[in-house]
Design a protein around this motif. Structure first.
Motif, PDB file in Angstrom:
ATOM      1  N   ASP A  55      22.514  30.006  13.186  1.00  0.00           N
ATOM      2  CA  ASP A  55      23.541  30.877  12.611  1.00  0.00           C
ATOM      3  C   ASP A  55      23.295  32.332  12.974  1.00  0.00           C
ATOM      4  N   ASP A  56      22.067  32.658  13.383  1.00  0.00           N
ATOM      5  CA  ASP A  56      21.706  34.014  13.816  1.00  0.00           C
ATOM      6  C   ASP A  56      21.783  34.037  15.343  1.00  0.00           C
ATOM      7  N   LEU A  57      22.936  34.417  15.869  1.00  0.00           N
ATOM      8  CA  LEU A  57      23.134  34.342  17.316  1.00  0.00           C
ATOM      9  C   LEU A  57      22.321  35.369  18.092  1.00  0.00           C
ATOM     10  N   ASP A  58      21.882  36.446  17.447  1.00  0.00           N
ATOM     11  CA  ASP A  58      21.095  37.465  18.142  1.00  0.00           C
ATOM     12  C   ASP A  58      19.625  37.081  18.257  1.00  0.00           C
ATOM     13  N   LEU A  59      19.041  36.632  17.159  1.00  0.00           N
ATOM     14  CA  LEU A  59      17.595  36.322  17.126  1.00  0.00           C
ATOM     15  C   LEU A  59      17.374  34.987  16.403  1.00  0.00           C
ATOM     16  N   PRO A  60      17.708  33.873  17.055  1.00  0.00           N
ATOM     17  CA  PRO A  60      17.641  32.586  16.348  1.00  0.00           C
ATOM     18  C   PRO A  60      16.240  32.005  16.156  1.00  0.00           C
ATOM     19  N   TYR A  61      15.237  32.523  16.846  1.00  0.00           N
ATOM     20  CA  TYR A  61      13.912  31.898  16.811  1.00  0.00           C
ATOM     21  C   TYR A  61      12.883  32.785  16.126  1.00  0.00           C
ATOM     22  N   LEU A  62      12.053  32.175  15.283  1.00  0.00           N
ATOM     23  CA  LEU A  62      10.889  32.855  14.733  1.00  0.00           C
ATOM     24  C   LEU A  62       9.682  32.309  15.478  1.00  0.00           C
ATOM     25  N   VAL A  63       8.945  33.212  16.114  1.00  0.00           N
ATOM     26  CA  VAL A  63       7.751  32.820  16.881  1.00  0.00           C
ATOM     27  C   VAL A  63       6.514  33.275  16.118  1.00  0.00           C
ATOM     28  N   GLN A  64       5.617  32.328  15.883  1.00  0.00           N
ATOM     29  CA  GLN A  64       4.331  32.611  15.235  1.00  0.00           C
ATOM     30  C   GLN A  64       3.267  32.572  16.334  1.00  0.00           C
TER      31      GLN A  64
END
Length: 99
Positions: A55-64
Motif C-alpha cells: 500500500d506504500d508505493l514509495d517505500l514498500p520494504y522495511l530492510v533490517q
C-alpha cells in the motif's frame, strides 16, 4: 579444497537464482526474506526484507541490516541491491524440473 568447492557451488546457485529472478520480473513484489546487499560510501551492508507494505508505493520494504540498522526502501532500490530472492530459487528449481 572442500571449502573452495562449496563456495563455488554456492556462487553457481546464487547466479542461477538471480538469473531466474531476472527472468520472472523485475516489477514483481519481492517477498519477505529477500536479502539485499547495499554499498554506502564504499562499505557493504547485508540486510533482509522483513516487512512488505504494497500500500506504500514509495517505500514498500522495511530492510533490517545485520548491524542492527533498518531503513525503508523503494522497489527500485531493492531490485538494484538484490542479493538473494527466495522466490527465484523456486523459479529456478521449476525451470530445472521442466528440462
Amino acid at each position: 579444497a572442500a571449502d573452495a568447492t562449496a563456495a563455488a557451488a554456492a556462487t553457481v546457485a546464487m547466479s542461477s537464482s538471480l538469473a531466474a529472478y531476472d527472468s520472472v520480473s523485475r516489477h514483481a513484489p519481492l517477498p519477505h526474506g529477500s536479502i539485499v546487499r547495499r554499498n554506502v560510501e564504499g562499505e557493504w551492508f547485508l540486510g533482509e526484507i522483513t516487512e512488505v507494505d504494497m500500500d506504500d508505493l514509495d517505500l514498500p520494504y522495511l530492510v533490517q541490516y545485520v548491524d542492527g540498522m533498518q531503513e525503508d526502501m523503494s522497489h527500485e532500490d531493492a531490485v538494484q541491491w538484490m542479493y538473494f530472492n527466495p522466490a527465484a530459487v523456486g523459479a529456478s528449481a521449476a525451470a530445472r524440473d521442466d528440462t
